[in-house]
Design a protein around this motif. Structure first.
Motif, PDB file in Angstrom:
ATOM      1  N   ASP A   1       8.711   2.102  -6.828  1.00  0.00           N
ATOM      2  CA  ASP A   1      10.110   2.303  -7.184  1.00  0.00           C
ATOM      3  C   ASP A   1      10.953   1.205  -6.532  1.00  0.00           C
ATOM      4  N   LEU A   2      11.315   0.206  -7.315  1.00  0.00           N
ATOM      5  CA  LEU A   2      12.023  -0.942  -6.756  1.00  0.00           C
ATOM      6  C   LEU A   2      13.441  -0.599  -6.325  1.00  0.00           C
ATOM      7  N   GLU A   3      14.038   0.427  -6.936  1.00  0.00           N
ATOM      8  CA  GLU A   3      15.372   0.842  -6.502  1.00  0.00           C
ATOM      9  C   GLU A   3      15.315   1.420  -5.093  1.00  0.00           C
TER      10      GLU A   3
ATOM     11  N   VAL B   1      10.178  -0.144   6.123  1.00  0.00           N
ATOM     12  CA  VAL B   1       9.526  -1.227   5.387  1.00  0.00           C
ATOM     13  C   VAL B   1       8.930  -0.705   4.082  1.00  0.00           C
ATOM     14  N   ALA B   2       9.218  -1.410   3.005  1.00  0.00           N
ATOM     15  CA  ALA B   2       8.590  -1.125   1.714  1.00  0.00           C
ATOM     16  C   ALA B   2       7.489  -2.145   1.457  1.00  0.00           C
ATOM     17  N   ILE B   3       6.342  -1.670   0.975  1.00  0.00           N
ATOM     18  CA  ILE B   3       5.293  -2.553   0.472  1.00  0.00           C
ATOM     19  C   ILE B   3       5.290  -2.406  -1.046  1.00  0.00           C
TER      20      ILE B   3
ATOM     21  N   GLY C   1      14.970  -1.335   4.764  1.00  0.00           N
ATOM     22  CA  GLY C   1      15.397  -2.447   5.594  1.00  0.00           C
ATOM     23  C   GLY C   1      14.620  -3.729   5.388  1.00  0.00           C
ATOM     24  N   ARG C   2      13.431  -3.611   4.799  1.00  0.00           N
ATOM     25  CA  ARG C   2      12.572  -4.784   4.660  1.00  0.00           C
ATOM     26  C   ARG C   2      11.614  -4.539   3.496  1.00  0.00           C
ATOM     27  N   ARG C   3      11.335  -5.583   2.746  1.00  0.00           N
ATOM     28  CA  ARG C   3      10.421  -5.454   1.609  1.00  0.00           C
ATOM     29  C   ARG C   3       9.334  -6.509   1.703  1.00  0.00           C
ATOM     30  N   ILE C   4       8.093  -6.041   1.775  1.00  0.00           N
ATOM     31  CA  ILE C   4       6.918  -6.910   1.770  1.00  0.00           C
ATOM     32  C   ILE C   4       6.301  -6.824   0.384  1.00  0.00           C
ATOM     33  N   HIS C   5       6.158  -7.971  -0.281  1.00  0.00           N
ATOM     34  CA  HIS C   5       5.677  -7.978  -1.669  1.00  0.00           C
ATOM     35  C   HIS C   5       4.305  -8.645  -1.740  1.00  0.00           C
TER      36      HIS C   5
ATOM     37  N   ASP D   1       2.150   6.534   1.389  1.00  0.00           N
ATOM     38  CA  ASP D   1       1.586   5.908   0.195  1.00  0.00           C
ATOM     39  C   ASP D   1       2.168   6.591  -1.040  1.00  0.00           C
ATOM     40  N   GLU D   2       3.119   5.925  -1.684  1.00  0.00           N
ATOM     41  CA  GLU D   2       3.812   6.470  -2.854  1.00  0.00           C
ATOM     42  C   GLU D   2       4.327   7.894  -2.576  1.00  0.00           C
ATOM     43  N   PRO D   3       5.105   8.092  -1.517  1.00  0.00           N
ATOM     44  CA  PRO D   3       5.497   9.448  -1.130  1.00  0.00           C
ATOM     45  C   PRO D   3       6.393  10.155  -2.129  1.00  0.00           C
ATOM     46  N   THR D   4       7.034   9.393  -3.022  1.00  0.00           N
ATOM     47  CA  THR D   4       7.900  10.010  -4.033  1.00  0.00           C
ATOM     48  C   THR D   4       7.312   9.887  -5.436  1.00  0.00           C
ATOM     49  N   GLY D   5       6.102   9.374  -5.537  1.00  0.00           N
ATOM     50  CA  GLY D   5       5.532   9.036  -6.835  1.00  0.00           C
ATOM     51  C   GLY D   5       5.279  10.208  -7.753  1.00  0.00           C
ATOM     52  N   SER D   6       5.051  11.399  -7.197  1.00  0.00           N
ATOM     53  CA  SER D   6       4.746  12.560  -8.035  1.00  0.00           C
ATOM     54  C   SER D   6       5.914  13.536  -8.130  1.00  0.00           C
ATOM     55  N   LEU D   7       7.113  13.100  -7.702  1.00  0.00           N
ATOM     56  CA  LEU D   7       8.260  14.009  -7.615  1.00  0.00           C
ATOM     57  C   LEU D   7       9.314  13.700  -8.678  1.00  0.00           C
ATOM     58  N   ASP D   8      10.110  14.718  -9.005  1.00  0.00           N
ATOM     59  CA  ASP D   8      11.253  14.481  -9.883  1.00  0.00           C
ATOM     60  C   ASP D   8      12.327  13.714  -9.107  1.00  0.00           C
ATOM     61  N   SER D   9      13.353  13.262  -9.812  1.00  0.00           N
ATOM     62  CA  SER D   9      14.338  12.370  -9.191  1.00  0.00           C
ATOM     63  C   SER D   9      15.067  13.027  -8.023  1.00  0.00           C
TER      64      SER D   9
END
Length: 234
Positions: A204-206, A36-38, A212-216, A169-177
């Motif tokens: 990251d919307l991509e 799930v993405a928030i 599997g699921r997006r909660i906005h 919580d933003e687990p990829t936010g501080s990482l390079d691609s």
């Protein structure tokens, strides 16, 4: 699919001179083996909702059940025990203890829970790190690791007590691609191969579109809850 998280009317208001509503009247259920993405704009309450779901904060109103148990009557000790047994956390910044090795950081939750003897917890920490591609780095301190490696240690720590639920919580936010893609693949694998439920706040919307699921959320309110047509992709 049984519900692992059941929230009804979940609300969090900061009691300032002018009260600030962080989360407002959120009702949702999240089952086992969900990815799930928030999502939402900055300040929309994404992290605040995650902290409520993870028992890091108490709601002002509403109810939250985790694994079928009502969390409202729990005192702080009971909430801490529930977190330790049921939830693993991964944050944007790894929050590893700098004076400890990778293995020792992963051991900490197991030592706090106290279910395993020291020898077994040490072995399990090594096994988790090896499974995440860090076999040659178990005795290194965080300052000897790359950003992506540190985040993989943080994932191993989140899995230490084999919780059914991983909150990120933003687990990829501080990482390079490249490192971001590696961490995303690991989170997807937790769902697909290990049967975990993973709920991740992300801007990251991509990446969110591949879950599997997006909660906005907007202004603390749940405005859409969309599921992918098929299983969460890897």
């Amino acid at each position: 699919m049984s519900a692992l998280i059941e929230a009804e009317g979940l609300t969090r208001i900061l009691p300032e001179v002018v009260p600030v509503t962080l989360v407002e009247d959120v009702t949702l259920a999240i089952g086992t083996r969900e990815f799930v993405a928030i999502t939402g704009p900055s300040g929309s309450g994404k992290s605040s909702l995650l902290y409520l779901l993870g028992l890091l904060d108490r709601p002002t109103a509403g109810t939250l059940r985790l694994a079928g148990e009502d969390t409202a009557p729990m005192n702080e000790a009971a909430r801490a025990a529930h977190r330790l047994a049921l939830i693993g956390f991964v944050f944007q910044f790894h929050f590893l203890l700098p004076e400890f090795t990778a293995r020792e950081n992963v051991e900490i939750p197991m030592r706090r829970l106290g279910r395993l003897p020291r020898e077994r917890s040490r072995a399990r920490a090594g096994e988790l790190l090896e499974s995440l591609g860090l076999a040659g780095h178990v005795d290194k301190r965080p300052d000897q690791l790359s950003g992506g490696q540190r985040q993989r240690v943080a994932v191993a720590r989140a899995l230490a007590n084999d919780p059914p639920l991983v909150l990120a919580d933003e687990p990829t936010g501080s990482l390079d691609s490249q490192s971001s893609e590696q961490v995303f693949a690991i989170l997807a694998d937790l769902v697909r191969e290990r049967g975990k439920t993973v709920v991740a706040v992300t801007h990251d919307l991509e990446l969110a579109a591949r879950m599997g699921r997006r909660i906005h959320l907007v202004d603390g309110r749940l405005v859409s809850d969309e599921r992918a047509a098929g299983p969460a992709p890897g």
